[in-house]
Design an enzyme around this catalytic site. Structure first.
Site, short mmCIF file in Angstrom:
data_model
loop_
_atom_site.label_atom_id
_atom_site.label_comp_id
_atom_site.label_asym_id
_atom_site.label_seq_id
_atom_site.Cartn_x
_atom_site.Cartn_y
_atom_site.Cartn_z
N TYR A 113 0.86 -1.18 0.00
CA TYR A 113 0.00 0.00 0.00
C TYR A 113 0.90 1.22 0.00
O TYR A 113 1.87 1.29 0.75
CB TYR A 113 -0.89 -0.01 1.25
CG TYR A 113 -1.80 1.21 1.36
CD1 TYR A 113 -2.86 1.40 0.48
CD2 TYR A 113 -1.59 2.17 2.35
CE1 TYR A 113 -3.69 2.50 0.58
CE2 TYR A 113 -2.41 3.28 2.46
CZ TYR A 113 -3.46 3.44 1.57
OH TYR A 113 -4.28 4.54 1.67
N ASP A 146 9.43 2.98 -0.08
CA ASP A 146 8.34 3.57 0.70
C ASP A 146 8.53 3.13 2.15
O ASP A 146 8.25 1.98 2.50
CB ASP A 146 6.99 3.11 0.15
CG ASP A 146 5.84 3.75 0.92
OD1 ASP A 146 6.09 4.32 2.00
OD2 ASP A 146 4.70 3.67 0.45
N LYS A 148 4.36 8.90 9.30
CA LYS A 148 4.12 8.31 10.62
C LYS A 148 5.09 8.81 11.70
O LYS A 148 4.90 9.87 12.25
CB LYS A 148 4.13 6.78 10.51
CG LYS A 148 3.04 6.30 9.50
CD LYS A 148 2.61 4.90 9.72
CE LYS A 148 1.75 4.38 8.59
NZ LYS A 148 0.35 4.23 8.85
N1 PMP Z 1 2.89 4.10 2.37
C1 PMP Z 1 2.82 3.10 3.26
C2 PMP Z 1 3.84 2.01 3.21
C3 PMP Z 1 1.82 3.11 4.22
O1 PMP Z 1 1.75 2.10 5.10
C4 PMP Z 1 0.90 4.18 4.25
C5 PMP Z 1 -0.21 4.26 5.28
N2 PMP Z 1 -0.32 3.29 6.19
C6 PMP Z 1 1.02 5.20 3.30
C7 PMP Z 1 2.03 5.12 2.37
C8 PMP Z 1 0.07 6.35 3.28
O2 PMP Z 1 0.31 7.16 4.35
P1 PMP Z 1 -0.84 8.15 4.93
O3 PMP Z 1 -1.89 7.27 5.52
O4 PMP Z 1 -0.11 9.01 5.92
O5 PMP Z 1 -1.34 8.93 3.75
#
Ligand code: PMP
Length: 417
Positions: free
Chosen positions: A144, A226, A254
């Site tokens: 994701y 990511d 995060k």
């Molecule tokens: N990349 C990864 C690997 C994630 O786990 C997440 C959200 N859990 C995101 C991007 C998106 O981040 P956000 O919810 O802060 O938009």
């Protein structure tokens, strides 16, 4: 007290908020029942509106590594709140946060702060396309990367967007080679979670990340890590340090916001400086680098660098996982626990899990019952068998002991059917 307060609150919320929640996974659609409405939190614990206490292993989906309301973070937040919340103008705090991140992650020469991980990834993809003058990207099944159009396949996403996203199974380098061979003149980026954290925890097999690096180098493709979950989660900095692989761009989020909204994209200067105002690639944000998120992030990173809790977190997590495996075996349940650092998750399957297809072999019905059993015992896991659980520095041995007791009771109850 109202009987089943959560159900009442959820019904009320649904009258105003689409689906009753502001992010779908919170609705408990994967684990059944009404979501628990949280009133407050402290350290490893969350407290529901109806007064129950839970040991929290969701920790805002990994955004909190120091636990809830860490006193030092709260103190700094209180102080900054009185000085202004957002100016639409630069502050010293922003470059202090940028500096601490860059010092911890040597492959980052320049960085840009955003408001979420989604925005960070969107910017990384735009930069890769601008840098390479190509369109397509390769991502991995079950990963994701936020909710931008080109990562989703749902109504509302034009087919013209989807055609630029190629998908390979995680840990399957042959498939990546095949895609690159077929489309090599048009692949801008390969984006990968160095440890996948959105199909449960899935570790990269030996050689996988190295091979991605090699392919990217050979074909002038931008390699994006990511690390919205893994950044400052596994070590003080990037998972690159653990796997000894350098990515061209890194997405963070995060933890670097200490529990407040944030994201960041960083990497090589020649790529980052394509961004406006230096370069032609547009990206912006009213609240990007706001002093509140940045202060929480700075405080969190300073505490992490002072105490370096990563080894202790790993040991506590490993001990928990080992004992949990033992208990499951005793009660005759076939489970796989994948784990690294302070991340873990329990798959109800007897197959090893190294990609999304295998993650999907888990018995989600059984996970639901397991989840509800744990909730009754005061344990709050992330609400899906595909989500990760996180320990924080606030989790103590007595929390682990209580969680293991709860596991035992739950397995016992499940065994009796
Ligand atoms: N990349 C990864 C690997 C994630 O786990 C997440 C959200 N859990 C995101 C991007 C998106 O981040 P956000 O919810 O802060 O938009």
């Amino acid at each position: 007290m109202v009987k089943n307060l959560d159900r009442c609150l959820f019904n009320e919320a649904k009258r105003y908020i689409a689906g009753g929640v502001n992010s779908p996974i919170r609705s408990f659609h994967s684990v059944g029942g009404a979501p628990i409405f949280i009133k407050s939190a402290c350290g490893s614990k969350i407290y529901s509106e109806d007064g129950r206490e839970f040991i929290d292993y969701c920790q805002s989906f990994g955004a909190l590594i120091l636990g809830h309301v860490h006193p030092e973070v709260v103190r700094e937040l209180k102080e900054i709140l009185g000085k202004g919340t957002s100016f639409g103008a630069p502050t010293i705090l922003e470059y202090k946060l940028a500096k601490i991140i860059i010092e911890a992650i040597p492959s980052i020469e320049r960085i840009r702060l955003t408001n979420s991980g989604t925005e960070a990834v969107m910017t990384a993809i735009r930069l890769s396309r601008a840098y390479t003058h190509r369109n397509k990207i390769i991502k991995f099944e079950g990963s994701y990367h936020g909710h931008a159009d080109y990562f989703l396949s749902c109504p509302g996403v034009p087919a013209d967007f989807k055609k630029h996203t190629l998908v390979a199974p995680y840990n399957n380098i042959e498939k990546v080679r095949e895609l690159v061979e077929r489309h090599k003149r048009d692949i801008a980026a390969i984006i990968v979670e160095p440890v996948a954290g959105n199909m449960g925890v899935v570790l990269p097999e030996e050689g996988f990340l190295e091979a991605l690096r090699e392919i990217a180098d050979k074909h002038n493709i931008v390699l994006i890590f990511d690390e919205v979950i893994t950044g400052f989660r596994l070590t003080f900095g990037s998972a690159q340090k653990i796997f000894k692989i350098r990515a061209d761009l890194i997405c963070l989020g995060k933890i670097i916001g200490g529990g407040l909204p944030i994201g960041a994209v960083g990497g090589k200067k020649e790529i980052l400086e394509l961004l406006a105002p230096v370069g032609p690639v547009y990206q912006a944000g009213t609240f990007s680098g706001n002093p509140i998120s940045v202060t929480a992030g700075l405080a969190t990173l300073r505490i992490l660098s002072r105490y370096n809790p990563y080894k202790d977190l790993e040991v506590l997590t490993q001990n928990f996982c080992n004992e949990a495996r033992e208990i499951a075996r005793e009660y005759g349940f076939k489970i796989r626990i994948n784990s690294i650092g302070s991340m873990f998750n329990i798959f109800f399957t007897d197959s090893k899990v190294n990609n999304y297809t295998l993650a999907r072999t888990q018995d989600t019905g059984l996970f639901k019952r397991f989840y509800q059993g744990l909730l009754k015992e005061g344990i709050y896991f992330s609400p899906s068998g595909f989500e990760v659980n996180f320990l924080s520095t606030a989790h103590a041995n007595r929390d682990i002991k209580k969680t293991l007791d709860a596991l035992e009771k739950t397995f016992n109850y499940l065994r009796r059917g």
